[in-house]
Design a protein around this motif. Structure first.
Motif, PDB file in Angstrom:
ATOM      1  N   LYS A  39       0.841  -1.188   0.000  1.00 53.62           N
ATOM      2  CA  LYS A  39       0.000   0.000   0.000  1.00 53.62           C
ATOM      3  C   LYS A  39       0.886   1.252   0.000  1.00 53.62           C
ATOM      4  CE  LYS A  39      -3.747  -2.283   2.513  1.00 53.62           C
ATOM      5  NZ  LYS A  39      -4.598  -2.280   3.739  1.00 53.62           N
ATOM      6  N   SER A  40       0.323   2.329  -0.478  1.00 50.44           N
ATOM      7  CA  SER A  40       1.092   3.581  -0.540  1.00 50.44           C
ATOM      8  C   SER A  40       1.440   4.112   0.845  1.00 50.44           C
ATOM      9  CB  SER A  40       0.308   4.651  -1.305  1.00 50.44           C
ATOM     10  OG  SER A  40      -0.937   4.918  -0.670  1.00 50.44           O
ATOM     11  N   VAL A  41       0.769   3.583   1.878  1.00 51.87           N
ATOM     12  CA  VAL A  41       1.039   4.012   3.263  1.00 51.87           C
ATOM     13  C   VAL A  41       1.643   2.865   4.073  1.00 51.87           C
ATOM     14  CG1 VAL A  41      -0.733   5.798   3.284  1.00 51.87           C
ATOM     15  CG2 VAL A  41      -1.365   3.451   3.891  1.00 51.87           C
ATOM     16  N   PHE A  42       2.284   1.925   3.398  1.00 52.49           N
ATOM     17  CA  PHE A  42       2.854   0.759   4.078  1.00 52.49           C
ATOM     18  C   PHE A  42       3.807   1.165   5.203  1.00 52.49           C
ATOM     19  CE2 PHE A  42       6.643  -2.147   4.019  1.00 52.49           C
ATOM     20  CZ  PHE A  42       6.097  -3.114   4.843  1.00 52.49           C
ATOM     21  N   CYS A  43       4.639   2.136   4.947  1.00 54.52           N
ATOM     22  CA  CYS A  43       5.571   2.623   5.963  1.00 54.52           C
ATOM     23  C   CYS A  43       5.954   4.052   5.601  1.00 54.52           C
ATOM     24  CB  CYS A  43       6.803   1.719   6.063  1.00 54.52           C
ATOM     25  SG  CYS A  43       7.835   1.722   4.593  1.00 54.52           S
ATOM     26  N   PRO A  44       6.526   4.803   6.541  1.00 52.90           N
ATOM     27  CA  PRO A  44       6.883   6.209   6.255  1.00 52.90           C
ATOM     28  C   PRO A  44       7.805   6.370   5.049  1.00 52.90           C
ATOM     29  CG  PRO A  44       6.970   5.801   8.612  1.00 52.90           C
ATOM     30  CD  PRO A  44       6.750   4.473   7.972  1.00 52.90           C
ATOM     31  N   GLU A  45       8.713   5.412   4.861  1.00 54.58           N
ATOM     32  CA  GLU A  45       9.649   5.517   3.738  1.00 54.58           C
ATOM     33  C   GLU A  45       8.919   5.412   2.398  1.00 54.58           C
ATOM     34  OE1 GLU A  45      11.963   3.939   7.263  1.00 54.58           O
ATOM     35  OE2 GLU A  45       9.990   3.599   6.369  1.00 54.58           O
ATOM     36  N   VAL A  46       7.905   4.534   2.332  1.00 54.01           N
ATOM     37  CA  VAL A  46       7.117   4.414   1.101  1.00 54.01           C
ATOM     38  C   VAL A  46       6.286   5.673   0.891  1.00 54.01           C
ATOM     39  CG1 VAL A  46       5.241   3.162  -0.038  1.00 54.01           C
ATOM     40  CG2 VAL A  46       7.061   1.888   1.111  1.00 54.01           C
ATOM     41  N   VAL A  47       5.725   6.214   1.959  1.00 54.09           N
ATOM     42  CA  VAL A  47       4.958   7.465   1.862  1.00 54.09           C
ATOM     43  C   VAL A  47       5.831   8.575   1.281  1.00 54.09           C
ATOM     44  CG1 VAL A  47       3.766   9.272   3.158  1.00 54.09           C
ATOM     45  CG2 VAL A  47       3.377   6.866   3.726  1.00 54.09           C
ATOM     46  N   ASP A  48       7.071   8.672   1.758  1.00 51.27           N
ATOM     47  CA  ASP A  48       7.987   9.690   1.248  1.00 51.27           C
ATOM     48  C   ASP A  48       8.300   9.471  -0.224  1.00 51.27           C
ATOM     49  OD1 ASP A  48       8.084  10.871   3.724  1.00 51.27           O
ATOM     50  OD2 ASP A  48       9.939   9.872   4.339  1.00 51.27           O
ATOM     51  N   PHE A  49       8.314   8.222  -0.655  1.00 53.10           N
ATOM     52  CA  PHE A  49       8.550   7.901  -2.063  1.00 53.10           C
ATOM     53  C   PHE A  49       7.344   8.284  -2.912  1.00 53.10           C
ATOM     54  CE2 PHE A  49       7.568   4.784  -5.397  1.00 53.10           C
ATOM     55  CZ  PHE A  49       8.637   4.982  -6.265  1.00 53.10           C
ATOM     56  N   VAL A  50       6.135   8.048  -2.395  1.00 52.84           N
ATOM     57  CA  VAL A  50       4.902   8.285  -3.151  1.00 52.84           C
ATOM     58  C   VAL A  50       4.683   9.777  -3.407  1.00 52.84           C
ATOM     59  CG1 VAL A  50       2.382   8.136  -3.058  1.00 52.84           C
ATOM     60  CG2 VAL A  50       3.783   6.173  -2.373  1.00 52.84           C
ATOM     61  N   ASN A  51       4.905  10.600  -2.419  1.00 50.28           N
ATOM     62  CA  ASN A  51       4.551  12.023  -2.517  1.00 50.28           C
ATOM     63  C   ASN A  51       5.203  12.771  -3.681  1.00 50.28           C
ATOM     64  OD1 ASN A  51       2.771  11.874  -0.371  1.00 50.28           O
ATOM     65  ND2 ASN A  51       4.318  12.418   1.157  1.00 50.28           N
ATOM     66  N   PRO A  52       6.512  12.591  -3.953  1.00 45.85           N
ATOM     67  CA  PRO A  52       7.115  13.323  -5.081  1.00 45.85           C
ATOM     68  C   PRO A  52       6.812  12.710  -6.450  1.00 45.85           C
ATOM     69  CG  PRO A  52       8.741  12.725  -3.403  1.00 45.85           C
ATOM     70  CD  PRO A  52       7.517  11.899  -3.166  1.00 45.85           C
ATOM     71  N   ASN A  53       6.003  11.619  -6.468  1.00 46.42           N
ATOM     72  CA  ASN A  53       5.665  10.950  -7.731  1.00 46.42           C
ATOM     73  C   ASN A  53       6.882  10.372  -8.443  1.00 46.42           C
ATOM     74  OD1 ASN A  53       2.839  11.357  -7.601  1.00 46.42           O
ATOM     75  ND2 ASN A  53       3.095  13.450  -8.341  1.00 46.42           N
ATOM     76  N   GLU A  54       7.775   9.765  -7.685  1.00 50.44           N
ATOM     77  CA  GLU A  54       8.913   9.071  -8.292  1.00 50.44           C
ATOM     78  C   GLU A  54       8.449   7.736  -8.864  1.00 50.44           C
ATOM     79  OE1 GLU A  54      12.793   9.289  -6.223  1.00 50.44           O
ATOM     80  OE2 GLU A  54      11.604  10.048  -4.536  1.00 50.44           O
ATOM     81  N   GLU A  55       9.299   7.130  -9.688  1.00 45.77           N
ATOM     82  CA  GLU A  55       8.955   5.842 -10.296  1.00 45.77           C
ATOM     83  C   GLU A  55       9.801   4.700  -9.768  1.00 45.77           C
ATOM     84  OE1 GLU A  55       9.096   6.124 -14.517  1.00 45.77           O
ATOM     85  OE2 GLU A  55       7.097   7.032 -14.660  1.00 45.77           O
ATOM     86  N   ASP A  56      10.991   4.992  -9.268  1.00 46.45           N
ATOM     87  CA  ASP A  56      11.910   3.921  -8.890  1.00 46.45           C
ATOM     88  C   ASP A  56      12.902   4.473  -7.879  1.00 46.45           C
ATOM     89  OD1 ASP A  56      13.638   1.740  -8.770  1.00 46.45           O
ATOM     90  OD2 ASP A  56      13.548   1.359 -10.916  1.00 46.45           O
ATOM     91  N   ALA A  57      13.102   3.762  -6.769  1.00 49.42           N
ATOM     92  CA  ALA A  57      14.040   4.249  -5.761  1.00 49.42           C
ATOM     93  C   ALA A  57      14.479   3.111  -4.858  1.00 49.42           C
ATOM     94  CB  ALA A  57      13.409   5.368  -4.926  1.00 49.42           C
ATOM     95  N   ILE A  58      15.611   3.289  -4.196  1.00 48.18           N
ATOM     96  CA  ILE A  58      16.088   2.363  -3.185  1.00 48.18           C
ATOM     97  C   ILE A  58      15.767   2.966  -1.815  1.00 48.18           C
ATOM     98  CG2 ILE A  58      18.059   1.129  -2.234  1.00 48.18           C
ATOM     99  CD1 ILE A  58      17.323   0.317  -5.076  1.00 48.18           C
ATOM    100  N   LEU A  59      15.078   2.192  -0.981  1.00 49.28           N
ATOM    101  CA  LEU A  59      14.712   2.662   0.348  1.00 49.28           C
ATOM    102  C   LEU A  59      15.574   1.974   1.400  1.00 49.28           C
ATOM    103  CD1 LEU A  59      10.797   2.538   0.162  1.00 49.28           C
ATOM    104  CD2 LEU A  59      12.328   4.413  -0.477  1.00 49.28           C
ATOM    105  N   THR A  60      15.919   2.702   2.430  1.00 51.39           N
ATOM    106  CA  THR A  60      16.601   2.139   3.587  1.00 51.39           C
ATOM    107  C   THR A  60      15.631   2.185   4.764  1.00 51.39           C
ATOM    108  OG1 THR A  60      18.775   2.850   2.810  1.00 51.39           O
ATOM    109  CG2 THR A  60      18.548   2.349   5.162  1.00 51.39           C
ATOM    110  N   LEU A  61      15.217   1.009   5.219  1.00 49.14           N
ATOM    111  CA  LEU A  61      14.254   0.911   6.314  1.00 49.14           C
ATOM    112  C   LEU A  61      15.009   0.606   7.609  1.00 49.14           C
ATOM    113  CD1 LEU A  61      11.565  -1.299   4.512  1.00 49.14           C
ATOM    114  CD2 LEU A  61      11.882   1.168   4.394  1.00 49.14           C
ATOM    115  N   LYS A  62      15.028   1.533   8.516  1.00 49.84           N
ATOM    116  CA  LYS A  62      15.704   1.351   9.793  1.00 49.84           C
ATOM    117  C   LYS A  62      14.898   0.390  10.679  1.00 49.84           C
ATOM    118  CE  LYS A  62      19.018   4.358   9.019  1.00 49.84           C
ATOM    119  NZ  LYS A  62      20.460   3.945   8.924  1.00 49.84           N
ATOM    120  N   ILE A  63      15.581  -0.570  11.277  1.00 54.20           N
ATOM    121  CA  ILE A  63      14.919  -1.527  12.172  1.00 54.20           C
ATOM    122  C   ILE A  63      14.909  -0.930  13.577  1.00 54.20           C
ATOM    123  CG2 ILE A  63      14.797  -3.903  12.976  1.00 54.20           C
ATOM    124  CD1 ILE A  63      14.485  -3.556   9.977  1.00 54.20           C
ATOM    125  N   THR A  64      13.897  -0.152  13.856  1.00 58.02           N
ATOM    126  CA  THR A  64      13.772   0.505  15.159  1.00 58.02           C
ATOM    127  C   THR A  64      13.166  -0.454  16.182  1.00 58.02           C
ATOM    128  OG1 THR A  64      11.556   1.306  14.612  1.00 58.02           O
ATOM    129  CG2 THR A  64      13.411   2.722  14.010  1.00 58.02           C
TER     130      THR A  64
END
Length: 212
Positions: A39-64
């Motif tokens: 989902k577009s709201v799966f995690c904050p990192e995905v939300v940040d990817f969705v907002n600028p309308n990018e098509e492809d990116a590498i995300l770093t998910l911190k294990i908090t």
């Protein structure tokens, strides 16, 4: 970091109810790849990817600590500090954007094609659960449940072969005799085969010796 399918023994294709950090750790550790719809709201990192309308990116998910608490990491001997995953945006035929997480370096077009491959599997699950009533067991014992399960799988497999063969014959006949394309009624065919499976398997003419 990412692996082509040619060197990945298994590629897991999963719908948007399945994404989790644990899967994104476990699957690569086993030498496999994943393509997971999220989902577009799966995690904050995905939300940040969705907002600028990018098509492809590498995300770093911190294990908090919060993520460790909310995710099943019990099978891991050591929890990493972070997980890297790739996220891509796919435009579906419905003109809606969907998002895929993956550890492969496929193109966006290849990922869209791969993800669509799971629909046939989903369709078969529907056949097993709704038409074959796979979860409707006639026994409460372990052996009885196993027998019910394997009988229904066997019946479904035989039905698939017979329906495919009948459809092939019908298609050939329609090429010369009919301008309309007819399809075998799978519900009717499946019902007949379910009722006649014992007779079919006991038919001696089906147990002919192979040609020498």
């Amino acid at each position: 970091m990412f692996s082509k399918y040619s060197i990945a023994p298994t590629i897991y294709l999963m719908d948007r109810n399945y994404p989790s950090l644990k899967k994104m750790i476990d699957i690569p550790l086993a030498g496999n790849s994943y393509v997971i719809r999220c989902k577009s709201v799966f995690c904050p990192e995905v939300v940040d990817f969705v907002n600028p309308n990018e098509e492809d990116a590498i995300l770093t998910l911190k294990i908090t600590n919060k993520r460790i608490h909310n995710t099943f990491f019990k099978t891991l001997s050591k929890v990493p500090d972070e997980v890297q995953t790739r996220v891509v945006r796919i435009l579906f035929p419905t003109r809606e954007y969907e998002y895929l997480l993956t550890n492969t370096d496929f193109t966006i077009e290849e990922l869209a094609y791969l993800y669509q491959l799971r629909w046939r599997v989903e369709g078969y699950y529907c056949v097993l659960k709704e038409k074959m009533q796979l979860e409707n067991f006639s026994s409460k014992t372990v052996e009885g449940v196993k027998q019910d399960f394997f009988v229904k799988i066997l019946t479904s497999n035989i039905a698939s072969l017979l329906i495919a063969d009948a459809q092939s014959q019908l298609d050939q006949e329609q090429k010369v005799s009919n301008k309309y394309a007819y399809q075998i009624n799978q519900n009717v065919a499946l019902g007949i085969i379910k009722n006649e499976i014992i007779t079919l398997l006991m038919n001696q003419s089906l147990n002919m010796e192979p040609d020498s």
